[in-house]
Design a protein around this motif. Structure first.
Motif, PDB file in Angstrom:
ATOM      1  N   SER A 145     -16.482   1.339  15.738  1.00  0.00           N
ATOM      2  CA  SER A 145     -17.269   1.507  16.963  1.00  0.00           C
ATOM      3  C   SER A 145     -17.755   0.177  17.527  1.00  0.00           C
ATOM      4  O   SER A 145     -17.910   0.019  18.742  1.00  0.00           O
ATOM      5  N   ASN A 146     -17.973  -0.799  16.668  1.00  0.00           N
ATOM      6  CA  ASN A 146     -18.432  -2.111  17.132  1.00  0.00           C
ATOM      7  C   ASN A 146     -17.285  -3.025  17.550  1.00  0.00           C
ATOM      8  O   ASN A 146     -17.528  -4.139  18.022  1.00  0.00           O
ATOM      9  N   ARG A 147     -16.091  -2.584  17.334  1.00  0.00           N
ATOM     10  CA  ARG A 147     -14.896  -3.355  17.684  1.00  0.00           C
ATOM     11  C   ARG A 147     -14.827  -4.695  16.956  1.00  0.00           C
ATOM     12  O   ARG A 147     -14.211  -5.640  17.467  1.00  0.00           O
ATOM     13  N   ASP A 148     -15.431  -4.774  15.782  1.00  0.00           N
ATOM     14  CA  ASP A 148     -15.328  -6.006  15.010  1.00  0.00           C
ATOM     15  C   ASP A 148     -14.468  -5.835  13.766  1.00  0.00           C
ATOM     16  O   ASP A 148     -14.280  -6.774  13.000  1.00  0.00           O
ATOM     17  N   SER A 149     -13.940  -4.636  13.566  1.00  0.00           N
ATOM     18  CA  SER A 149     -13.002  -4.381  12.475  1.00  0.00           C
ATOM     19  C   SER A 149     -11.783  -3.648  13.027  1.00  0.00           C
ATOM     20  O   SER A 149     -11.910  -2.809  13.927  1.00  0.00           O
ATOM     21  N   VAL A 150     -10.618  -3.978  12.487  1.00  0.00           N
ATOM     22  CA  VAL A 150      -9.383  -3.334  12.922  1.00  0.00           C
ATOM     23  C   VAL A 150      -8.735  -2.660  11.715  1.00  0.00           C
ATOM     24  O   VAL A 150      -8.795  -3.165  10.590  1.00  0.00           O
ATOM     25  N   PHE A 151      -8.149  -1.495  11.980  1.00  0.00           N
ATOM     26  CA  PHE A 151      -7.468  -0.717  10.942  1.00  0.00           C
ATOM     27  C   PHE A 151      -6.026  -0.521  11.378  1.00  0.00           C
ATOM     28  O   PHE A 151      -5.770   0.025  12.455  1.00  0.00           O
ATOM     29  N   ILE A 152      -5.099  -0.982  10.559  1.00  0.00           N
ATOM     30  CA  ILE A 152      -3.680  -0.986  10.917  1.00  0.00           C
ATOM     31  C   ILE A 152      -2.890  -0.195   9.880  1.00  0.00           C
ATOM     32  O   ILE A 152      -3.111  -0.347   8.674  1.00  0.00           O
ATOM     33  N   THR A 153      -1.980   0.661  10.374  1.00  0.00           N
ATOM     34  CA  THR A 153      -1.084   1.401   9.492  1.00  0.00           C
ATOM     35  C   THR A 153       0.351   1.186   9.955  1.00  0.00           C
ATOM     36  O   THR A 153       0.683   1.441  11.118  1.00  0.00           O
ATOM     37  N   MET A 154       1.189   0.694   9.054  1.00  0.00           N
ATOM     38  CA  MET A 154       2.614   0.501   9.357  1.00  0.00           C
ATOM     39  C   MET A 154       3.433   1.252   8.317  1.00  0.00           C
ATOM     40  O   MET A 154       3.418   0.906   7.128  1.00  0.00           O
ATOM     41  N   ALA A 155       4.134   2.284   8.770  1.00  0.00           N
ATOM     42  CA  ALA A 155       5.017   3.049   7.899  1.00  0.00           C
ATOM     43  C   ALA A 155       6.456   2.606   8.158  1.00  0.00           C
ATOM     44  O   ALA A 155       6.959   2.718   9.280  1.00  0.00           O
ATOM     45  N   VAL A 156       7.107   2.109   7.126  1.00  0.00           N
ATOM     46  CA  VAL A 156       8.490   1.630   7.219  1.00  0.00           C
ATOM     47  C   VAL A 156       9.389   2.643   6.522  1.00  0.00           C
ATOM     48  O   VAL A 156       9.166   2.982   5.356  1.00  0.00           O
ATOM     49  N   THR A 157      10.400   3.139   7.242  1.00  0.00           N
ATOM     50  CA  THR A 157      11.314   4.137   6.689  1.00  0.00           C
ATOM     51  C   THR A 157      12.742   3.613   6.718  1.00  0.00           C
ATOM     52  O   THR A 157      13.209   3.129   7.757  1.00  0.00           O
ATOM     53  N   ALA A 158      13.420   3.714   5.580  1.00  0.00           N
ATOM     54  CA  ALA A 158      14.833   3.330   5.522  1.00  0.00           C
ATOM     55  C   ALA A 158      15.677   4.438   6.140  1.00  0.00           C
ATOM     56  O   ALA A 158      15.587   5.594   5.744  1.00  0.00           O
ATOM     57  N   GLN A 159      16.473   4.082   7.135  1.00  0.00           N
ATOM     58  CA  GLN A 159      17.327   5.056   7.803  1.00  0.00           C
ATOM     59  C   GLN A 159      18.686   5.185   7.111  1.00  0.00           C
ATOM     60  O   GLN A 159      19.531   5.967   7.527  1.00  0.00           O
ATOM     61  N   GLN A 160      18.865   4.412   6.055  1.00  0.00           N
ATOM     62  CA  GLN A 160      20.076   4.464   5.245  1.00  0.00           C
ATOM     63  C   GLN A 160      19.728   3.800   3.918  1.00  0.00           C
ATOM     64  O   GLN A 160      18.652   3.214   3.772  1.00  0.00           O
ATOM     65  N   ALA A 161      20.596   3.892   2.934  1.00  0.00           N
ATOM     66  CA  ALA A 161      20.376   3.151   1.693  1.00  0.00           C
ATOM     67  C   ALA A 161      20.445   1.662   1.997  1.00  0.00           C
ATOM     68  O   ALA A 161      21.357   1.202   2.680  1.00  0.00           O
ATOM     69  N   VAL A 162      19.443   0.921   1.528  1.00  0.00           N
ATOM     70  CA  VAL A 162      19.372  -0.512   1.823  1.00  0.00           C
ATOM     71  C   VAL A 162      19.581  -1.297   0.539  1.00  0.00           C
ATOM     72  O   VAL A 162      18.874  -1.087  -0.451  1.00  0.00           O
ATOM     73  N   ALA A 163      20.539  -2.206   0.580  1.00  0.00           N
ATOM     74  CA  ALA A 163      20.861  -3.006  -0.596  1.00  0.00           C
ATOM     75  C   ALA A 163      19.761  -4.016  -0.883  1.00  0.00           C
ATOM     76  O   ALA A 163      18.830  -4.184  -0.104  1.00  0.00           O
ATOM     77  N   SER A 164      19.894  -4.681  -1.975  1.00  0.00           N
ATOM     78  CA  SER A 164      18.864  -5.579  -2.468  1.00  0.00           C
ATOM     79  C   SER A 164      18.495  -6.661  -1.462  1.00  0.00           C
ATOM     80  O   SER A 164      19.347  -7.255  -0.799  1.00  0.00           O
ATOM     81  N   GLY A 165      17.211  -6.910  -1.375  1.00  0.00           N
ATOM     82  CA  GLY A 165      16.693  -7.961  -0.504  1.00  0.00           C
ATOM     83  C   GLY A 165      15.234  -8.201  -0.843  1.00  0.00           C
ATOM     84  O   GLY A 165      14.567  -7.338  -1.412  1.00  0.00           O
ATOM     85  N   THR A 166      14.733  -9.364  -0.500  1.00  0.00           N
ATOM     86  CA  THR A 166      13.321  -9.666  -0.723  1.00  0.00           C
ATOM     87  C   THR A 166      12.566  -9.262   0.534  1.00  0.00           C
ATOM     88  O   THR A 166      12.260 -10.089   1.399  1.00  0.00           O
ATOM     89  N   TRP A 167      12.284  -7.982   0.661  1.00  0.00           N
ATOM     90  CA  TRP A 167      11.723  -7.436   1.887  1.00  0.00           C
ATOM     91  C   TRP A 167      10.204  -7.606   1.943  1.00  0.00           C
ATOM     92  O   TRP A 167       9.502  -7.401   0.962  1.00  0.00           O
TER      93      TRP A 167
END
Length: 290
Positions: A125-147
Protein backbone atom coordinates in the motif's frame (compact mmCIF):
# COMPACT_ATOMS: atom_id res chain seq x y z
CA UNK A 1 -5.15 -36.06 -27.20
CA UNK A 2 -1.52 -36.80 -26.40
CA UNK A 3 -0.38 -35.89 -29.92
CA UNK A 4 -2.13 -32.53 -29.69
CA UNK A 5 -0.60 -31.88 -26.29
CA UNK A 6 2.84 -32.67 -27.64
CA UNK A 7 2.34 -30.27 -30.51
CA UNK A 8 1.20 -27.48 -28.20
CA UNK A 9 4.20 -27.94 -25.93
CA UNK A 10 6.73 -28.17 -28.73
CA UNK A 11 7.45 -24.46 -29.01
CA UNK A 12 6.31 -21.00 -27.99
CA UNK A 13 6.69 -17.48 -29.36
CA UNK A 14 9.87 -15.67 -28.42
CA UNK A 15 10.10 -12.16 -27.00
CA UNK A 16 13.63 -10.99 -27.68
CA UNK A 17 15.84 -9.14 -25.21
CA UNK A 18 18.16 -6.35 -26.28
CA UNK A 19 20.49 -5.26 -23.48
CA UNK A 20 22.03 -1.84 -24.12
CA UNK A 21 25.10 -0.46 -22.36
CA UNK A 22 24.80 3.30 -22.48
CA UNK A 23 25.94 6.32 -20.50
CA UNK A 24 24.59 9.77 -19.81
CA UNK A 25 28.11 11.15 -20.38
CA UNK A 26 28.65 9.17 -23.61
CA UNK A 27 28.28 11.42 -26.71
CA UNK A 28 27.66 8.66 -29.33
CA UNK A 29 25.14 6.99 -27.02
CA UNK A 30 22.61 9.79 -27.49
CA UNK A 31 21.94 9.33 -31.25
CA UNK A 32 22.20 5.55 -30.90
CA UNK A 33 19.49 5.54 -28.23
CA UNK A 34 17.21 7.59 -30.49
CA UNK A 35 17.78 5.06 -33.28
CA UNK A 36 17.06 2.13 -30.96
CA UNK A 37 13.95 3.73 -29.46
CA UNK A 38 12.52 4.35 -32.93
CA UNK A 39 13.23 0.69 -33.75
CA UNK A 40 11.71 -0.59 -30.52
CA UNK A 41 8.40 1.31 -30.67
CA UNK A 42 6.87 -0.59 -33.63
CA UNK A 43 8.27 -3.93 -32.40
CA UNK A 44 6.95 -4.19 -28.84
CA UNK A 45 5.51 -7.65 -29.57
CA UNK A 46 8.90 -8.88 -30.77
CA UNK A 47 11.61 -7.27 -28.66
CA UNK A 48 12.14 -5.52 -25.34
CA UNK A 49 15.12 -3.20 -24.90
CA UNK A 50 16.61 -2.53 -21.48
CA UNK A 51 19.37 -0.04 -20.68
CA UNK A 52 22.28 -0.34 -18.31
CA UNK A 53 23.68 3.12 -17.56
CA UNK A 54 27.44 2.62 -17.26
CA UNK A 55 30.46 4.77 -16.39
CA UNK A 56 31.73 5.05 -19.96
CA UNK A 57 33.55 7.33 -20.59
CA UNK A 58 32.81 8.63 -17.09
CA UNK A 59 30.24 8.15 -14.35
CA UNK A 60 27.02 10.16 -14.40
CA UNK A 61 24.27 10.66 -11.80
CA UNK A 62 22.01 7.85 -13.07
CA UNK A 63 24.92 5.42 -12.96
CA UNK A 64 25.67 6.40 -9.37
CA UNK A 65 22.10 5.54 -8.35
CA UNK A 66 22.62 1.93 -9.42
CA UNK A 67 26.21 1.10 -10.32
CA UNK A 68 26.32 -2.49 -9.05
CA UNK A 69 23.94 -4.14 -11.53
CA UNK A 70 25.17 -2.45 -14.74
CA UNK A 71 28.78 -3.14 -13.72
CA UNK A 72 28.00 -6.81 -13.08
CA UNK A 73 26.33 -7.19 -16.49
CA UNK A 74 29.24 -5.37 -18.15
CA UNK A 75 31.61 -7.86 -16.55
CA UNK A 76 29.37 -10.79 -17.54
CA UNK A 77 29.54 -9.80 -21.21
CA UNK A 78 33.08 -8.31 -21.10
CA UNK A 79 31.77 -4.99 -22.41
CA UNK A 80 34.47 -2.30 -22.54
CA UNK A 81 32.85 0.36 -24.72
CA UNK A 82 29.59 2.26 -25.12
CA UNK A 83 27.27 2.25 -26.88
CA UNK A 84 27.31 -1.53 -26.88
CA UNK A 85 24.60 -4.17 -26.74
CA UNK A 86 23.72 -7.84 -26.65
CA UNK A 87 20.83 -9.34 -28.60
CA UNK A 88 19.48 -12.35 -26.68
CA UNK A 89 22.95 -12.62 -25.20
CA UNK A 90 24.87 -12.49 -28.49
CA UNK A 91 26.93 -9.76 -30.14
CA UNK A 92 25.83 -8.38 -33.52
CA UNK A 93 28.87 -7.18 -35.43
CA UNK A 94 30.90 -4.93 -33.14
CA UNK A 95 28.05 -4.78 -30.65
CA UNK A 96 27.14 -1.20 -31.58
CA UNK A 97 23.42 -0.48 -31.35
CA UNK A 98 23.28 0.69 -34.96
CA UNK A 99 23.94 -2.94 -35.99
CA UNK A 100 20.46 -4.02 -34.91
CA UNK A 101 18.01 -3.92 -37.81
CA UNK A 102 14.40 -4.80 -38.49
CA UNK A 103 15.57 -7.77 -40.55
CA UNK A 104 17.55 -9.18 -37.62
CA UNK A 105 14.57 -8.77 -35.29
CA UNK A 106 12.28 -10.50 -37.79
CA UNK A 107 14.75 -13.32 -38.33
CA UNK A 108 15.03 -14.03 -34.59
CA UNK A 109 11.23 -14.20 -34.28
CA UNK A 110 11.24 -17.32 -36.45
CA UNK A 111 13.34 -19.18 -33.84
CA UNK A 112 10.88 -20.55 -31.27
CA UNK A 113 11.71 -20.57 -27.57
CA UNK A 114 11.81 -23.70 -25.41
CA UNK A 115 10.34 -21.72 -22.50
CA UNK A 116 7.32 -19.60 -21.71
CA UNK A 117 7.26 -17.03 -18.91
CA UNK A 118 4.33 -15.84 -16.84
CA UNK A 119 5.39 -12.65 -15.04
CA UNK A 120 3.55 -10.32 -12.67
CA UNK A 121 4.35 -7.74 -10.01
CA UNK A 122 2.50 -5.78 -7.35
CA UNK A 123 3.23 -3.22 -4.65
CA UNK A 124 2.30 -2.86 -1.02
CA UNK A 125 0.00 0.00 0.00
CA UNK A 126 2.91 2.37 0.61
CA UNK A 127 4.48 1.52 -2.73
CA UNK A 128 7.86 1.01 -1.10
CA UNK A 129 7.94 -2.77 -1.54
CA UNK A 130 7.53 -4.79 -4.73
CA UNK A 131 6.41 -8.40 -5.05
CA UNK A 132 7.41 -10.25 -8.22
CA UNK A 133 6.39 -13.71 -9.43
CA UNK A 134 7.97 -15.30 -12.51
CA UNK A 135 6.80 -18.76 -13.53
CA UNK A 136 9.02 -20.40 -16.16
CA UNK A 137 7.57 -23.38 -18.04
CA UNK A 138 9.47 -25.67 -20.40
CA UNK A 139 7.47 -26.09 -23.60
CA UNK A 140 9.60 -29.09 -24.54
CA UNK A 141 12.31 -31.23 -22.94
CA UNK A 142 15.31 -28.94 -22.45
CA UNK A 143 18.83 -30.33 -22.55
CA UNK A 144 21.50 -29.48 -20.05
CA UNK A 145 22.37 -25.85 -19.49
CA UNK A 146 23.31 -23.49 -16.68
CA UNK A 147 19.92 -21.79 -16.61
CA UNK A 148 19.32 -18.62 -14.61
CA UNK A 149 16.18 -16.53 -14.11
CA UNK A 150 16.74 -12.76 -14.09
CA UNK A 151 14.41 -10.05 -12.79
CA UNK A 152 15.02 -6.38 -13.59
CA UNK A 153 13.01 -3.45 -12.26
CA UNK A 154 12.98 -0.76 -14.95
CA UNK A 155 11.57 2.71 -15.47
CA UNK A 156 10.00 2.79 -18.92
CA UNK A 157 10.51 6.53 -19.35
CA UNK A 158 12.64 8.92 -17.35
CA UNK A 159 12.30 12.53 -18.49
CA UNK A 160 14.57 15.24 -17.14
CA UNK A 161 14.02 19.01 -17.55
CA UNK A 162 17.76 19.41 -18.19
CA UNK A 163 20.30 16.74 -19.17
CA UNK A 164 21.55 14.85 -16.08
CA UNK A 165 24.81 14.07 -17.88
CA UNK A 166 26.97 15.78 -20.47
CA UNK A 167 25.71 14.19 -23.72
CA UNK A 168 22.47 16.20 -23.98
CA UNK A 169 20.07 13.31 -23.34
CA UNK A 170 16.95 14.22 -21.38
CA UNK A 171 14.79 11.17 -22.16
CA UNK A 172 15.85 7.70 -21.06
CA UNK A 173 13.86 4.55 -21.83
CA UNK A 174 13.72 1.21 -20.00
CA UNK A 175 16.61 1.94 -17.65
CA UNK A 176 17.41 -0.93 -15.29
CA UNK A 177 17.04 0.52 -11.80
CA UNK A 178 17.52 -2.68 -9.80
CA UNK A 179 17.98 -6.41 -10.39
CA UNK A 180 16.53 -8.95 -7.93
CA UNK A 181 17.87 -10.67 -5.95
CA UNK A 182 21.04 -9.48 -7.73
CA UNK A 183 22.55 -9.28 -11.20
CA UNK A 184 23.49 -12.95 -10.84
CA UNK A 185 19.82 -13.94 -10.99
CA UNK A 186 18.26 -17.08 -9.54
CA UNK A 187 19.56 -20.54 -10.42
CA UNK A 188 17.11 -22.74 -12.35
CA UNK A 189 17.30 -26.51 -13.03
CA UNK A 190 19.90 -27.68 -15.53
CA UNK A 191 17.53 -30.00 -17.38
CA UNK A 192 13.77 -29.74 -17.87
CA UNK A 193 10.97 -32.11 -18.82
CA UNK A 194 8.20 -30.91 -21.09
CA UNK A 195 5.65 -28.97 -19.07
CA UNK A 196 7.91 -28.52 -16.04
CA UNK A 197 7.36 -25.18 -14.25
CA UNK A 198 9.72 -23.41 -11.90
CA UNK A 199 8.66 -20.26 -10.06
CA UNK A 200 10.88 -17.41 -8.87
CA UNK A 201 9.38 -15.08 -6.26
CA UNK A 202 10.85 -11.87 -4.92
CA UNK A 203 9.75 -9.50 -2.16
CA UNK A 204 12.05 -6.51 -2.03
CA UNK A 205 12.32 -2.80 -1.41
CA UNK A 206 11.56 -0.36 -4.21
CA UNK A 207 14.64 1.85 -4.66
CA UNK A 208 14.18 5.29 -3.13
CA UNK A 209 15.69 6.90 -6.25
CA UNK A 210 12.81 5.79 -8.51
CA UNK A 211 11.58 8.93 -10.26
CA UNK A 212 8.06 7.88 -11.26
CA UNK A 213 6.25 4.88 -9.76
CA UNK A 214 3.77 4.97 -12.64
CA UNK A 215 6.66 4.13 -15.03
CA UNK A 216 7.93 1.12 -13.08
CA UNK A 217 7.80 -2.21 -14.92
CA UNK A 218 9.52 -5.56 -14.43
CA UNK A 219 11.40 -7.51 -17.10
CA UNK A 220 12.09 -11.20 -16.56
CA UNK A 221 14.34 -13.37 -18.70
CA UNK A 222 15.85 -16.85 -18.75
CA UNK A 223 19.52 -17.09 -19.69
CA UNK A 224 21.92 -19.96 -20.20
CA UNK A 225 25.18 -18.98 -18.47
CA UNK A 226 27.04 -21.65 -20.44
CA UNK A 227 26.30 -20.05 -23.82
CA UNK A 228 24.96 -16.66 -22.60
CA UNK A 229 21.93 -17.12 -24.87
CA UNK A 230 18.72 -15.56 -23.58
CA UNK A 231 16.01 -18.13 -24.27
CA UNK A 232 12.91 -16.15 -23.32
CA UNK A 233 11.85 -12.73 -22.04
CA UNK A 234 8.67 -11.23 -20.61
CA UNK A 235 7.57 -7.86 -19.27
CA UNK A 236 5.09 -6.97 -16.55
CA UNK A 237 3.86 -3.52 -17.56
CA UNK A 238 3.48 -0.52 -15.20
CA UNK A 239 0.57 -0.58 -12.78
CA UNK A 240 -1.82 2.35 -12.28
CA UNK A 241 -1.04 4.32 -9.13
CA UNK A 242 -4.31 5.57 -7.56
CA UNK A 243 -2.94 8.15 -5.12
CA UNK A 244 0.33 9.61 -6.29
CA UNK A 245 1.43 13.23 -6.49
CA UNK A 246 4.58 15.28 -6.42
CA UNK A 247 5.42 18.76 -5.17
CA UNK A 248 7.47 21.08 -7.38
CA UNK A 249 9.15 24.02 -5.70
CA UNK A 250 10.14 27.26 -7.33
CA UNK A 251 12.94 28.18 -4.96
CA UNK A 252 14.43 31.05 -6.96
CA UNK A 253 13.26 33.50 -4.32
CA UNK A 254 14.28 31.43 -1.30
CA UNK A 255 17.26 31.96 1.01
CA UNK A 256 16.81 35.70 1.41
CA UNK A 257 17.51 36.86 4.91
CA UNK A 258 16.97 40.59 4.51
CA UNK A 259 13.85 40.86 2.35
CA UNK A 260 10.44 39.33 1.79
CA UNK A 261 10.17 36.23 -0.39
CA UNK A 262 7.28 34.64 -2.24
CA UNK A 263 7.72 30.87 -2.48
CA UNK A 264 5.69 29.09 -5.16
CA UNK A 265 4.59 25.47 -4.80
CA UNK A 266 3.06 23.49 -7.66
CA UNK A 267 1.46 20.09 -7.07
CA UNK A 268 1.08 17.61 -9.94
CA UNK A 269 -1.32 14.67 -9.75
CA UNK A 270 0.43 11.66 -11.29
CA UNK A 271 -2.14 9.15 -10.08
CA UNK A 272 -5.40 7.85 -11.46
CA UNK A 273 -7.57 9.18 -8.61
CA UNK A 274 -8.58 12.87 -8.63
CA UNK A 275 -7.15 14.86 -5.72
CA UNK A 276 -9.96 16.68 -3.90
CA UNK A 277 -8.37 17.75 -0.62
CA UNK A 278 -4.90 18.75 0.43
CA UNK A 279 -3.25 19.71 3.71
CA UNK A 280 -0.36 22.17 3.43
CA UNK A 281 1.94 22.83 6.38
CA UNK A 282 4.40 25.72 6.46
CA UNK A 283 7.49 25.52 8.64
CA UNK A 284 9.63 28.62 9.05
CA UNK A 285 12.98 28.14 10.72
CA UNK A 286 13.47 25.03 12.81
CA UNK A 287 10.80 25.35 15.47
CA UNK A 288 7.92 27.61 14.44
CA UNK A 289 5.02 26.05 12.59
CA UNK A 290 2.03 27.78 11.01
Amino acid sequence: GSMLTTALHAQTARLQLYEVFSGENCPPCAPTNVYLHNLAVPNTEKIIMIKYQVNIPSAGPIYFQNSVDPTARRTYYSVTSAPNARHDGTTIGSGHGQNLTQAIIDQRVSTPSPFSINLSHSFNSNRDSVFITMAVTAQQAVASGTWVGHLALIEKHMSYPTPPGTNGETDFYNVVRKMYPSASGTALPGTWTSGQTETVTVAAAVPTYIRDLAEVAVVGFVQNNTTKEVAQTEISEPLPVPLYSQAIFNDNSFYRCNSAFNPVLSVENLGTTPLTTMAIRQIIGTNSQL
